[in-house]
Each structure stands twice: as structure tokens, then as C-alpha cells.
Scaffold this motif. Structure first.
Motif, short mmCIF file in Angstrom:
data_model
loop_
_atom_site.label_atom_id
_atom_site.label_comp_id
_atom_site.label_asym_id
_atom_site.label_seq_id
_atom_site.Cartn_x
_atom_site.Cartn_y
_atom_site.Cartn_z
N GLN A 80 0.46 -1.40 0.03
CA GLN A 80 -0.28 -0.02 0.17
C GLN A 80 0.63 1.57 -0.73
O GLN A 80 0.55 2.44 -0.51
CB GLN A 80 -1.02 -0.15 1.62
N GLN A 81 1.95 1.24 0.70
CA GLN A 81 3.34 2.53 0.64
C GLN A 81 3.15 2.54 -0.49
O GLN A 81 3.83 3.87 -1.23
CB GLN A 81 3.93 2.03 1.44
N ARG A 82 3.79 1.58 -1.33
CA ARG A 82 4.28 1.94 -2.43
C ARG A 82 2.85 2.10 -3.90
O ARG A 82 3.11 3.33 -3.96
CB ARG A 82 4.60 0.17 -3.26
N ASN A 83 2.29 1.77 -3.64
CA ASN A 83 0.83 2.76 -4.71
C ASN A 83 1.04 4.13 -4.09
O ASN A 83 0.81 4.89 -4.78
CB ASN A 83 -0.52 1.82 -4.00
N LYS A 84 0.64 4.49 -3.11
CA LYS A 84 1.03 5.73 -2.17
C LYS A 84 1.60 6.89 -3.29
O LYS A 84 1.14 7.68 -3.84
CB LYS A 84 0.82 5.51 -0.98
N VAL A 85 2.86 6.08 -2.90
CA VAL A 85 3.88 6.67 -3.51
C VAL A 85 4.14 6.69 -5.08
O VAL A 85 4.42 7.87 -5.84
CB VAL A 85 5.73 5.87 -3.49
N ASN A 86 3.82 6.15 -6.13
CA ASN A 86 3.61 5.72 -7.63
C ASN A 86 1.71 6.82 -7.80
O ASN A 86 2.31 7.49 -8.42
CB ASN A 86 2.69 4.38 -7.37
N ILE A 87 1.20 6.79 -6.46
CA ILE A 87 -0.24 7.99 -6.92
C ILE A 87 0.97 9.76 -6.79
O ILE A 87 0.52 10.63 -7.98
CB ILE A 87 -1.27 7.72 -6.62
N MET A 88 1.53 10.25 -5.62
CA MET A 88 2.25 10.85 -5.08
C MET A 88 3.31 11.33 -6.62
O MET A 88 3.47 12.21 -7.28
CB MET A 88 2.91 10.88 -4.69
N VAL A 89 3.94 10.09 -7.46
CA VAL A 89 4.55 10.49 -8.65
C VAL A 89 3.47 10.68 -9.76
O VAL A 89 3.95 11.76 -10.61
CB VAL A 89 5.71 9.53 -8.40
N ILE A 90 3.01 10.39 -9.56
CA ILE A 90 2.32 10.13 -11.06
C ILE A 90 0.89 11.70 -10.73
O ILE A 90 0.82 12.52 -12.01
CB ILE A 90 1.12 9.39 -10.71
N VAL A 91 1.16 12.40 -9.69
CA VAL A 91 0.29 13.69 -8.65
C VAL A 91 1.09 15.09 -9.61
O VAL A 91 1.03 15.52 -10.34
CB VAL A 91 0.20 13.80 -7.91
N ALA A 92 2.45 14.71 -9.68
CA ALA A 92 3.69 14.98 -9.76
C ALA A 92 3.97 15.33 -11.19
O ALA A 92 3.95 16.88 -11.65
CB ALA A 92 5.05 14.67 -8.93
N MET A 93 3.92 14.68 -12.26
CA MET A 93 4.08 14.09 -13.19
C MET A 93 2.87 14.81 -14.02
O MET A 93 3.50 16.03 -14.98
CB MET A 93 4.16 13.08 -14.23
N LEU A 94 1.90 15.44 -13.50
CA LEU A 94 0.38 15.66 -14.06
C LEU A 94 0.77 16.69 -13.96
O LEU A 94 0.37 17.91 -14.49
CB LEU A 94 -0.74 14.90 -13.48
N SER A 95 0.81 17.63 -12.59
CA SER A 95 1.36 18.61 -12.17
C SER A 95 2.25 19.45 -13.16
O SER A 95 1.89 20.81 -13.34
CB SER A 95 1.84 18.63 -10.76
N SER A 96 3.24 18.88 -13.43
CA SER A 96 4.07 19.09 -14.81
C SER A 96 4.00 19.70 -15.84
O SER A 96 3.72 20.81 -16.47
CB SER A 96 5.30 17.99 -14.27
N ILE A 97 3.39 18.47 -16.23
CA ILE A 97 2.58 18.74 -17.49
C ILE A 97 1.27 19.88 -17.71
O ILE A 97 1.32 20.74 -18.37
CB ILE A 97 1.59 16.99 -17.69
N SER A 98 0.21 19.76 -16.50
CA SER A 98 -0.39 21.07 -16.46
C SER A 98 0.07 22.30 -16.41
O SER A 98 0.05 23.03 -16.81
CB SER A 98 -0.87 21.05 -14.42
N TYR A 99 1.16 22.42 -15.72
CA TYR A 99 2.38 24.12 -15.51
C TYR A 99 2.44 24.05 -16.66
O TYR A 99 2.36 25.43 -17.54
CB TYR A 99 2.98 23.74 -14.54
#
Length: 188
Positions: free
Chosen positions: A2-21
Motif C-alpha cells: 500500500q505504501q508503494r501504491n501511495k508513492v506511485n500516486i504521488m509521483v503520478i500527481v507530480a507528473m500531472l502537475s508538471s504537465i499541467s504547468y
């Protein structure tokens, strides 16, 4: 696991934020609107985040995008433009996320995007009329007539919402498959 899944989600959110910027930087005026109203498609990654991971992920993308914008590019609106962008993004993505996650169909997503478009148009019109434009006029010593809300901001936000809705509905089926296969996102 579950911790790995949370980290994956955080990484994806960071990537989406960069693309959004980056998408926020690709802005362009529409000739029938004032020059300061520029169209961009930076809500698309936030919508994807909200649809796939829930509303908080989408809100995080919109927040990070605006923080990056202020930190890297600065602000010409005393932060009011970024605040308006944040509010618009949140008001737009929340209904889309809610209806899609409730019904898990393209029809649910479409209903959510329509509700989001209407909500964004109404909320931004009210906020601009009573708060944002008066504050901007005060800070910048630049009077703006209230009719600008009716003839510019309302139709602009309506057009923006519709365009983002159309692009989302065209892209989503392809993105859903890609996200599921490539990123092991099982809650789509």
C-alpha cells in the motif's frame, strides 16, 4: 504494498502537475475576448488525476500548477489570476470526478463535465464580479467596468469548459487504457 501504491500516486500527481504547468504556459488569446483572458488547457491533467485517483489528486494538480506558475514565472495580477485559475480548476474538476466515480461511465463523465462547465462559469462570474476584479482594480489602480463580467468572463469560461470537455471526452478512452496498463492503476 500500500505504501508503494501511495508513492506511485504521488509521483503520478507530480507528473500531472508538471504537465499541467507546461500546458498553462501554452496560452493564447481568443480575438473576441480581452487580451488578458487567455485560453489554456492546463485543467486536462488535473481532470485525469481527479478521475483516476479522486478529487484530492485533481485539486493537488491544480494547486501545484499554480504554485509552480508563481514560483517560476511570477505573477502580474498580485496572485489574483492564479487564485482565479485555482478556483476555476477546482470547481470544474470536482463535478467531473464525482459523477465519473459514481457512475464509472462516459455518460457519468459527460454529465460531470457539463455540471463543471456550468459551475465554473457561474462561480467565476460571481467571484469576479464581487471579489476578484474589484480587488485587482484596487491593487493595480485600474478600473474595470462590471459589464466585462457579462460580455467577457462568462462566455470565456463557458467556451473554455466546453473545449476542455470535448478534448477530455476524446482523449479519455485512450488514456484510461494507457493508465491502467502502464501505471498499474486498478481503480479506474
Amino acid at each position: 504494498m500500500q505504501q508503494r501504491n501511495k508513492v506511485n500516486i504521488m509521483v503520478i500527481v507530480a507528473m500531472l502537475s508538471s504537465i499541467s504547468y507546461l500546458l498553462m504556459l501554452i496560452e493564447f488569446p481568443i480575438p473576441i475576448f480581452p487580451d488578458w483572458l487567455k485560453l489554456d488547457f492546463s485543467e486536462l491533467p488535473a481532470l485525469i488525476g481527479a478521475i483516476v485517483f479522486g478529487p484530492f489528486a485533481g485539486i493537488a494538480v491544480v494547486l501545484i500548477k499554480n504554485i509552480l506558475h508563481i514560483a517560476i514565472k511570477g505573477t502580474t495580477t498580485v496572485g489574483l489570476g492564479e487564485l482565479a485559475n485555482f478556483i476555476a480548476g477546482v470547481v470544474y474538476i470536482l463535478p467531473a470526478s464525482y459523477f465519473f466515480r459514481k457512475y464509472r461511465t462516459i455518460k457519468g463523465l459527460t454529465i460531470g463535465l457539463i455540471v463543471g462547465t456550468i459551475a465554473m462559469t457561474v462561480v467565476l462570474s460571481i467571484l469576479n464580479y464581487f471579489v476578484l476584479l474589484p480587488a485587482y482594480a484596487h491593487f493595480m489602480h485600474y478600473p474595470l467596468p462590471n459589464k466585462v463580467i457579462v460580455v467577457s468572463i462568462m462566455p470565456f469560461n463557458l467556451l473554455k469548459g466546453i473545449l476542455i470537455m470535448v478534448i477530455t471526452l476524446v482523449l479519455y478512452p485512450k488514456l484510461k487504457v494507457w493508465l491502467t496498463q502502464r501505471m498499474n492503476v486498478h481503480n479506474v
